[in-house]
Design a protein around this motif. Structure first.
Motif, mmCIF file in Angstrom:
data_model
loop_
_atom_site.group_PDB
_atom_site.id
_atom_site.type_symbol
_atom_site.label_atom_id
_atom_site.label_comp_id
_atom_site.label_asym_id
_atom_site.label_seq_id
_atom_site.Cartn_x
_atom_site.Cartn_y
_atom_site.Cartn_z
ATOM 1 N N LEU A 101 -66.705 29.596 -37.903
ATOM 2 C CA LEU A 101 -66.253 30.704 -37.061
ATOM 3 C C LEU A 101 -64.809 30.506 -36.605
ATOM 4 O O LEU A 101 -64.113 31.474 -36.311
ATOM 5 N N ASN A 102 -64.369 29.253 -36.540
ATOM 6 C CA ASN A 102 -62.962 28.918 -36.297
ATOM 7 C C ASN A 102 -62.397 29.596 -35.042
ATOM 8 O O ASN A 102 -61.309 30.160 -35.068
ATOM 9 N N HIS A 103 -63.154 29.535 -33.950
ATOM 10 C CA HIS A 103 -62.674 30.097 -32.690
ATOM 11 C C HIS A 103 -61.471 29.302 -32.203
ATOM 12 O O HIS A 103 -61.450 28.077 -32.298
ATOM 13 N N LYS A 104 -60.456 29.987 -31.693
ATOM 14 C CA LYS A 104 -59.177 29.355 -31.343
ATOM 15 C C LYS A 104 -59.310 28.182 -30.373
ATOM 16 O O LYS A 104 -58.521 27.255 -30.430
ATOM 17 N N THR A 105 -60.310 28.193 -29.475
ATOM 18 C CA THR A 105 -60.506 27.070 -28.548
ATOM 19 C C THR A 105 -61.844 26.374 -28.774
ATOM 20 O O THR A 105 -62.287 25.614 -27.925
ATOM 21 N N ASP A 106 -62.489 26.661 -29.915
ATOM 22 C CA ASP A 106 -63.838 26.156 -30.178
ATOM 23 C C ASP A 106 -64.765 26.467 -29.007
ATOM 24 O O ASP A 106 -65.497 25.619 -28.511
ATOM 25 N N PHE A 107 -64.672 27.714 -28.548
ATOM 26 C CA PHE A 107 -65.525 28.204 -27.455
ATOM 27 C C PHE A 107 -65.390 27.334 -26.209
ATOM 28 O O PHE A 107 -66.360 27.086 -25.496
ATOM 29 N N GLY A 108 -64.167 26.862 -25.967
ATOM 30 C CA GLY A 108 -63.894 26.058 -24.772
ATOM 31 C C GLY A 108 -64.613 24.724 -24.768
ATOM 32 O O GLY A 108 -64.806 24.134 -23.722
ATOM 33 N N LYS A 109 -65.026 24.272 -25.967
ATOM 34 C CA LYS A 109 -65.786 23.017 -26.110
ATOM 35 C C LYS A 109 -67.160 23.107 -25.434
ATOM 36 O O LYS A 109 -67.718 22.111 -24.994
ATOM 37 N N ALA A 110 -67.712 24.314 -25.378
ATOM 38 C CA ALA A 110 -69.035 24.510 -24.777
ATOM 39 C C ALA A 110 -70.080 23.712 -25.547
ATOM 40 O O ALA A 110 -70.047 23.667 -26.781
ATOM 41 N N PRO A 111 -71.025 23.093 -24.838
ATOM 42 C CA PRO A 111 -72.058 22.328 -25.529
ATOM 43 C C PRO A 111 -73.066 23.182 -26.302
ATOM 44 O O PRO A 111 -73.723 22.687 -27.210
ATOM 45 N N VAL A 112 -73.186 24.466 -25.946
ATOM 46 C CA VAL A 112 -74.129 25.363 -26.620
ATOM 47 C C VAL A 112 -73.376 26.632 -27.013
ATOM 48 O O VAL A 112 -72.593 27.164 -26.217
ATOM 49 N N VAL A 113 -73.618 27.101 -28.221
ATOM 50 C CA VAL A 113 -73.060 28.382 -28.666
ATOM 51 C C VAL A 113 -74.208 29.192 -29.274
ATOM 52 O O VAL A 113 -74.944 28.691 -30.120
ATOM 53 N N ILE A 114 -74.352 30.421 -28.789
ATOM 54 C CA ILE A 114 -75.376 31.314 -29.336
ATOM 55 C C ILE A 114 -74.731 32.646 -29.713
ATOM 56 O O ILE A 114 -73.709 33.037 -29.158
ATOM 57 N N GLY A 115 -75.358 33.325 -30.651
ATOM 58 C CA GLY A 115 -74.981 34.685 -31.002
ATOM 59 C C GLY A 115 -76.066 35.618 -30.516
ATOM 60 O O GLY A 115 -77.248 35.260 -30.527
ATOM 61 N N VAL A 116 -75.678 36.795 -30.075
ATOM 62 C CA VAL A 116 -76.642 37.800 -29.638
ATOM 63 C C VAL A 116 -76.460 39.033 -30.517
ATOM 64 O O VAL A 116 -75.362 39.575 -30.619
#
Length: 161
Positions: free
Chosen positions: A58-73
């Motif tokens: 997905l190559n998010h510019k901040t890697d989702f802020g380094k969040a420990p969990v990433v989900i899609g809705v």
């Protein structure tokens, strides 16, 4: 925390601590979230728990802020364009419920829209007729931004006869 207080103090979080999120807590918030309003009680939301390989793609510019969990809705398709719109609205209510449930627990969320891009839909293996409502980084905030000023609601109201 009251519901009103939660609404006024919730913020979009851009960076997260590395502290993990309990899966039991996460599932509990999602279960509560599922009480969101939805037309004809069709519960049109589907969730993708995004692992490290897909997250990298997905190559998010901040890697989702380094969040420990990433989900899609995702929002399920409708049989008509009106039903599709109803589903998107219901899933948006689901998301808002989730944002507030997480916030109540001291957890922040970052909502990214990049999942709707064609190449990212491919990485997420989203069926053609589904809508990607968002990709969400979830974790304990490293910092919480101040509230930004809002336009007075008086400027948003039109009275009809």
């Amino acid at each position: 925390m009251t519901v009103t207080e939660a609404k006024r103090t919730r913020r979009s979080i851009k960076s997260f601590r590395s502290q993990p999120i309990s899966e039991v807590d996460l599932i509990s918030w999602l279960e509560t979230t599922s009480y969101a309003p939805n037309h004809r009680f069709n519960e049109p939301w589907e969730l993708l728990f995004i692992g490290p390989d897909t997250r990298t793609k997905l190559n998010h510019k901040t890697d989702f802020g380094k969040a420990p969990v990433v989900i899609g809705v995702l929002s399920k398709p409708g049989s008509t364009s009106f039903e599709r719109d109803e589903n998107v609205m219901a899933v948006s209510c689901f998301v808002q419920n989730f944002l507030l449930a997480a916030h109540e627990a001291g957890v922040g969320v970052y909502w990214a829209s990049l999942g709707a891009l064609a190449h990212n839909r491919t990485f997420l293996d989203v069926p053609e007729d589904y809508d990607v409502i968002g990709i969400f980084g979830i974790g304990y905030p490293a910092e919480v931004p101040n509230a930004k000023p809002r336009t007075s609601i008086a400027y948003k109201i039109t009275y009809l006869s």
